[in-house]
Design a protein around this motif. Structure first.
Motif, PDB file in Angstrom:
ATOM      1  N   ASP A 170      21.325  40.127   2.607  1.00  0.00           N
ATOM      2  CA  ASP A 170      22.634  39.869   2.892  1.00  0.00           C
ATOM      3  C   ASP A 170      23.504  40.642   3.452  1.00  0.00           C
ATOM      4  O   ASP A 170      24.644  40.491   3.484  1.00  0.00           O
ATOM      5  CB  ASP A 170      22.853  39.794   1.255  1.00  0.00           C
ATOM      6  CG  ASP A 170      22.423  38.695   0.148  1.00  0.00           C
ATOM      7  OD1 ASP A 170      22.090  37.875   0.941  1.00  0.00           O
ATOM      8  OD2 ASP A 170      21.972  39.141  -0.686  1.00  0.00           O
ATOM      9  N   ARG A 171      23.059  41.656   4.190  1.00  0.00           N
ATOM     10  CA  ARG A 171      23.735  42.627   4.957  1.00  0.00           C
ATOM     11  C   ARG A 171      22.923  42.705   6.233  1.00  0.00           C
ATOM     12  O   ARG A 171      22.196  43.640   6.703  1.00  0.00           O
ATOM     13  CB  ARG A 171      23.866  43.922   4.610  1.00  0.00           C
ATOM     14  CG  ARG A 171      24.594  43.993   3.147  1.00  0.00           C
ATOM     15  CD  ARG A 171      24.655  45.237   2.504  1.00  0.00           C
ATOM     16  NE  ARG A 171      25.286  46.387   3.441  1.00  0.00           N
ATOM     17  CZ  ARG A 171      26.679  46.494   3.437  1.00  0.00           C
ATOM     18  NH1 ARG A 171      27.560  45.818   2.631  1.00  0.00           N
ATOM     19  NH2 ARG A 171      26.993  47.502   4.043  1.00  0.00           N
ATOM     20  N   THR A 174      25.008  44.260  12.306  1.00  0.00           N
ATOM     21  CA  THR A 174      26.405  44.066  13.026  1.00  0.00           C
ATOM     22  C   THR A 174      26.599  44.411  14.315  1.00  0.00           C
ATOM     23  O   THR A 174      27.512  44.313  15.016  1.00  0.00           O
ATOM     24  CB  THR A 174      27.724  44.258  12.046  1.00  0.00           C
ATOM     25  OG1 THR A 174      27.554  45.658  11.620  1.00  0.00           O
ATOM     26  CG2 THR A 174      27.256  43.415  10.905  1.00  0.00           C
ATOM     27  N   ALA A 299      23.519  35.324  11.599  1.00  0.00           N
ATOM     28  CA  ALA A 299      24.750  36.399  11.362  1.00  0.00           C
ATOM     29  C   ALA A 299      25.492  36.118  12.765  1.00  0.00           C
ATOM     30  O   ALA A 299      24.848  35.698  13.794  1.00  0.00           O
ATOM     31  CB  ALA A 299      24.119  37.543  11.254  1.00  0.00           C
ATOM     32  N   PRO A 390      27.657  34.898   6.480  1.00  0.00           N
ATOM     33  CA  PRO A 390      28.009  35.965   7.390  1.00  0.00           C
ATOM     34  C   PRO A 390      28.365  35.552   8.761  1.00  0.00           C
ATOM     35  O   PRO A 390      29.143  36.110   9.510  1.00  0.00           O
ATOM     36  CB  PRO A 390      26.590  36.902   7.278  1.00  0.00           C
ATOM     37  CG  PRO A 390      26.065  36.612   6.062  1.00  0.00           C
ATOM     38  CD  PRO A 390      26.382  35.062   6.047  1.00  0.00           C
ATOM     39  N   ASP A 393      31.987  34.371   8.528  1.00  0.00           N
ATOM     40  CA  ASP A 393      32.882  35.340   8.468  1.00  0.00           C
ATOM     41  C   ASP A 393      33.099  36.060   9.502  1.00  0.00           C
ATOM     42  O   ASP A 393      34.064  36.597  10.144  1.00  0.00           O
ATOM     43  CB  ASP A 393      32.455  36.150   7.445  1.00  0.00           C
ATOM     44  CG  ASP A 393      32.630  35.408   5.963  1.00  0.00           C
ATOM     45  OD1 ASP A 393      33.293  34.640   5.812  1.00  0.00           O
ATOM     46  OD2 ASP A 393      31.749  35.765   5.040  1.00  0.00           O
TER      47      ASP A 393
END
Length: 447
Positions: A170-171, A174, A299, A390, A393
């Motif tokens: 979930d992360r 980035t 992502a 993700p 967003d």
């Protein structure tokens, strides 16, 4: 570039371009009382569901417009860069023809596009389309095409492998440093597992280099389109990161010179942690490569700066009559530009046929049209939309950058740069970028 020309591809099987025969169609057949238009990008027979949708929609259009005869030609992919210019020059292109965003200015410059400006007021949906997409087909204040779909690049990743490697699915990463760390952990699972894969052949390596350069805040050509801008600190960072992941971390596997199908096969078999792609890869991974929707997530582009965007639309041939132009615009409205309906928007029909609904595609419409499209899409979603949040967003804070001019020629040059870094441990990154810069300058100088 784009992996498919069909947004909801069920079976992306390469077939020869059948549209090469009898494609030219600049007679409007007015003697019969009908306006005849030829169109392309009909899904191939191998994509049975999409083919059925397309034929159903054409039949409905002709029933509503008995004075128009639509002759559709199928091909996969919808446009072959190797034959595109030759078909235009030889009069073999359909009256209403598919184009990538990057084609728009080129087709206008070689005088093969009809000026649609006097007719777009007859296109009911035109004012509802995102302005930045309309601008792509506007050259010197005149309108030469109609956008149909868009895409943006992101980081597709395998949630199951993230969990096995002790990463939080979930992360997702980035930054590129986080990508490198995650890739190393995933590759450490062993058994032939690859942490991160990248393309380096068939122009696809150059395409991904461009996306990665954008993500670092760099660019491929100068704003005026006259000079290469790859021989920069950002360009070196891209190549050094790939080099270190390949040779220091051993997180990219030993097999290189990969293309999109290779990465899809690896991801579908559960042997790949991450690769760059657009959301339209997700149904291919599930329908053709053996993955499960629950395991595949996407992502935003790492780096937090920008992402490569692209898409497609339709233009009309220079020799089309006014009646054919009007008929072509009506057809586009019916097929692709009616929120919640048509080939791309009938989400209820797609769901009934087990085609994926709810993928994170960029929004084509604005205002009330967008609201209706999103409402119907949400009501019929049949994929784990939380896996894509993700991406949605993160995209909100990224610059959206289109592909460079002369993209395919430039990608061919950059292919050699990426492949050298991934196949030669002692590759001279400075020399590679300097040489590539000179070659790209030559491409831009020739126009």
């Amino acid at each position: 570039m784009r992996s498919t020309g069909i947004r909801r591809t069920v079976a992306a099987v390469g077939v020869s371009a059948l549209a090469l025969t009898a494609c030219g169609g600049n007679t409007d057949d007015s003697a019969s009382g009908k306006t005849r238009i030829t169109v392309n990008c009909m899904p191939p027979k191998s994509a049975k569901v999409d083919r059925g949708f397309f034929e159903e929609d054409v039949a409905a259009f002709e029933k509503q417009n008995p004075d128009i005869d639509v002759v559709a030609h199928d091909a996969f992919p919808c446009q072959d860069p190797k034959t595109f210019d030759a078909k235009l020059a030889g009069g073999q292109m359909e009256d209403v023809f598919y184009t990538y965003f990057t084609d728009a200015r080129h087709v206008v410059e070689i005088n093969q596009a009809a000026d649609l400006t006097p007719y777009v007021e007859e296109l009911k949906s035109y004012g509802t389309i995102q302005q930045q997409l309309r601008d792509i087909y506007t050259v010197d204040g005149k309108i030469y095409g109609i956008p149909r779909t868009g895409y943006s690049m992101g980081l597709i990743y395998n949630r199951a492998l993230f969990e096995k490697a002790g990463l939080d699915p979930d992360r997702p990463p980035t930054t590129w440093a986080e990508v490198r760390t995650a890739a190393r952990k995933i590759a450490g699972l062993g058994g032939g597992t690859v942490g991160y894969a990248d393309y380096s052949a068939q122009n696809q390596g150059g395409w991904h280099f461009t996306a990665e350069l954008y993500s670092q805040g760099g660019d491929v050509v100068s704003p005026d389109g006259r000079k290469a801008t790859v021989d920069t600190p950002e360009g070196r960072t891209v190549l050094q990161t790939l080099h270190d992941m390949r040779w220091t971390d051993d997180s990219m596997g030993s097999k290189q010179l990969l293309v999109i199908n290779d990465a899809q096969q690896l991801m579908g078999s559960g042997k790949l942690g991450m690769y760059l792609a657009a959301p339209d890869n997700i149904p291919i991974l599930v329908k053709e490569k053996g993955a499960a929707y629950e395991d595949i997530a996407i992502a935003p582009m790492p780096g937090g700066r920008a992402t490569l965007v692209g898409g497609d639309g339709y233009m009309v041939g220079k020799k089309a009559s006014p009646a054919q132009i009007r008929a072509g615009l009506k057809w586009l409205d019916h097929m692709f530009l009616t929120p919640g309906d048509g080939f791309l928007g009938d989400y209820a029909r797609a769901k009934r046929h087990d085609a994926p609904v709810g993928l994170p595609e960029p929004r084509l419409f604005t205002g009330a049209a967008d609201a209706k499209d999103q409402q119907v899409k949400t009501a019929n979603a049949n994929v784990p939309v939380g896996n894509y949040q993700p991406f949605l967003d993160g995209n909100a804070s990224l610059d959206m950058k289109i592909e460079p001019p002369h993209a395919q020629q430039i990608y061919s040059v950059l292919d050699g740069v990426v492949s050298a870094v991934l196949t030669k441990e002692d590759a001279d990154i400075d020399r590679l970028l300097k040489d590539a810069s000179g070659k790209i300058d030559g491409i831009l100088a020739r126009g």
